[in-house]
Design an enzyme around this catalytic site. Sequence first.
Site, PDB file in Angstrom:
ATOM      1  N   GLU A   1      49.119  62.794  92.943  1.00  0.00           N
ATOM      2  CA  GLU A   1      49.108  61.642  92.038  1.00  0.00           C
ATOM      3  C   GLU A   1      50.304  61.678  91.085  1.00  0.00           C
ATOM      4  OE1 GLU A   1      45.323  61.346  89.959  1.00  0.00           O
ATOM      5  OE2 GLU A   1      44.316  62.189  91.708  1.00  0.00           O
TER       6      GLU A   1
ATOM      7  N   ASP B   1      38.892  64.506  86.692  1.00  0.00           N
ATOM      8  CA  ASP B   1      38.832  65.838  87.306  1.00  0.00           C
ATOM      9  C   ASP B   1      40.159  66.593  87.214  1.00  0.00           C
ATOM     10  OD1 ASP B   1      40.381  64.427  89.100  1.00  0.00           O
ATOM     11  OD2 ASP B   1      39.258  65.037  90.887  1.00  0.00           O
TER      12      ASP B   1
ATOM     13  N   THR C   1      52.737  49.188  63.802  1.00  0.00           N
ATOM     14  CA  THR C   1      51.872  50.355  63.557  1.00  0.00           C
ATOM     15  C   THR C   1      51.557  51.103  64.844  1.00  0.00           C
ATOM     16  OG1 THR C   1      49.836  49.047  63.772  1.00  0.00           O
ATOM     17  CG2 THR C   1      50.802  49.213  61.566  1.00  0.00           C
TER      18      THR C   1
ATOM     19  N   HIS D   1      44.847  57.414  83.613  1.00  0.00           N
ATOM     20  CA  HIS D   1      45.309  57.564  84.995  1.00  0.00           C
ATOM     21  C   HIS D   1      44.453  58.579  85.753  1.00  0.00           C
ATOM     22  CE1 HIS D   1      49.238  55.441  85.853  1.00  0.00           C
ATOM     23  NE2 HIS D   1      48.942  55.035  84.641  1.00  0.00           N
ATOM     24  N   ASP D   2      44.099  59.672  85.090  1.00  0.00           N
ATOM     25  CA  ASP D   2      43.277  60.677  85.752  1.00  0.00           C
ATOM     26  C   ASP D   2      41.915  60.110  86.140  1.00  0.00           C
ATOM     27  OD1 ASP D   2      42.705  63.295  86.712  1.00  0.00           O
ATOM     28  OD2 ASP D   2      41.519  63.685  84.913  1.00  0.00           O
TER      29      ASP D   2
ATOM     30  N   ILE E   1      45.279  49.900  86.721  1.00  0.00           N
ATOM     31  CA  ILE E   1      45.442  48.539  86.223  1.00  0.00           C
ATOM     32  C   ILE E   1      46.929  48.239  86.075  1.00  0.00           C
ATOM     33  CG2 ILE E   1      44.977  46.955  84.308  1.00  0.00           C
ATOM     34  CD1 ILE E   1      42.480  47.687  85.772  1.00  0.00           C
TER      35      ILE E   1
ATOM     36  N   SER F   1      42.981  65.852  88.394  1.00  0.00           N
ATOM     37  CA  SER F   1      43.819  65.782  89.595  1.00  0.00           C
ATOM     38  C   SER F   1      45.207  65.232  89.303  1.00  0.00           C
ATOM     39  CB  SER F   1      43.134  64.956  90.684  1.00  0.00           C
ATOM     40  OG  SER F   1      42.774  63.675  90.213  1.00  0.00           O
TER      41      SER F   1
ATOM     42  N   THR G   1      47.001  50.295  70.844  1.00  0.00           N
ATOM     43  CA  THR G   1      47.374  50.301  69.436  1.00  0.00           C
ATOM     44  C   THR G   1      48.332  51.436  69.105  1.00  0.00           C
ATOM     45  OG1 THR G   1      46.500  50.209  67.177  1.00  0.00           O
ATOM     46  CG2 THR G   1      45.427  51.743  68.665  1.00  0.00           C
TER      47      THR G   1
END
Length: 326
Positions: free
Chosen positions: A87, A76, A248, A68-69, A161, A78, A192
């Site tokens: 954010e 950075d 797993t 996400h950063d 995304i 943020s 995973t």
Amino acid sequence: MNLNRPLLILFVSLVSVLLWPPCSSSDLSPYFYALSCPNVELLVKGTVQSATALDPTLPGKLLRLLFHDCMVEGCDGSVLLQGNGTERSAPESKTLGGFQVVDVAKRLLEIFCPGTVSCADILVLAARDAVELTGGPSVAVPLGRRDGRVSSASKVLPNIIDTTFTLDEMLHHFSSKGLSLEDLVALSGAHTIGLAHCSAFSERFDEGPNGTWTPADASLDRGYAAELARRCSGGADESVTVGIEPGTSSVFDNQYYRNVLVGKGLLGSDAQLAADSRTRRMVEAFSGNQEDFFRSWARSFLRLASVGVKTGGEGEIRTSCPQRNR
């Protein structure tokens, strides 16, 4: 020469710095803190280890936090800033976690190396360590990022995304950050480890009376879909979670790719990788060779961790990760 071990380590670090080519203001270096904070990696790793021992879900959270950063304002830090309109305050960020691990590491580093190590570098190291601690590859990461002063909630949704994206939409987002098709497939392997809220894949089900779920996505394995429906019926909010990988979800391995190939990828975006010929070949290759996956992961992780970095005179070195310097 009869040097004890601490002196030998310092001697090697000094030689490495002297021999490393000079960096421009836009470059990162694996030896950036060799003189100013030589124990930075040990201190961050120790923090991640201690936190994970108490909460085994943290490695997955730290990886997601880094994604996400980097995808919004670049790597950075943020996403770590608190406050209205940041954010971190965006609706899309409400399920993020792992902030406390970065905060604890920062407070520790402020004792030993005050005003030296950026929160952005700490987050990258913590995510790197999260992978290694759960069985994944160790990646040597270059350092020297500075912390951004800008953090805007409105920039989150257009840059992350979504689990409902088509492959073309995912590729568009990745290419806009300088990342490739291979990076998309390799970095999807982050799925995973960790947990996912039922709301993250609710579009793959129909919700009936009393909140009961019925599978609606034919690409999902029938048995797996039935289990998810049982777990999530009546709980498609943020209170119910499932392992992002069946079986797993606490181990970083290539099982994710084997699951995707047999209809057990949890998210709609996971299923896209097996359905499209452009990515299926890589999914099949990674499913059969964990070493190849680890090598690709290491390359792609380094590229992700270099997206939009601030160096030199840009940004700042925060003394507290949730707050800008005054």
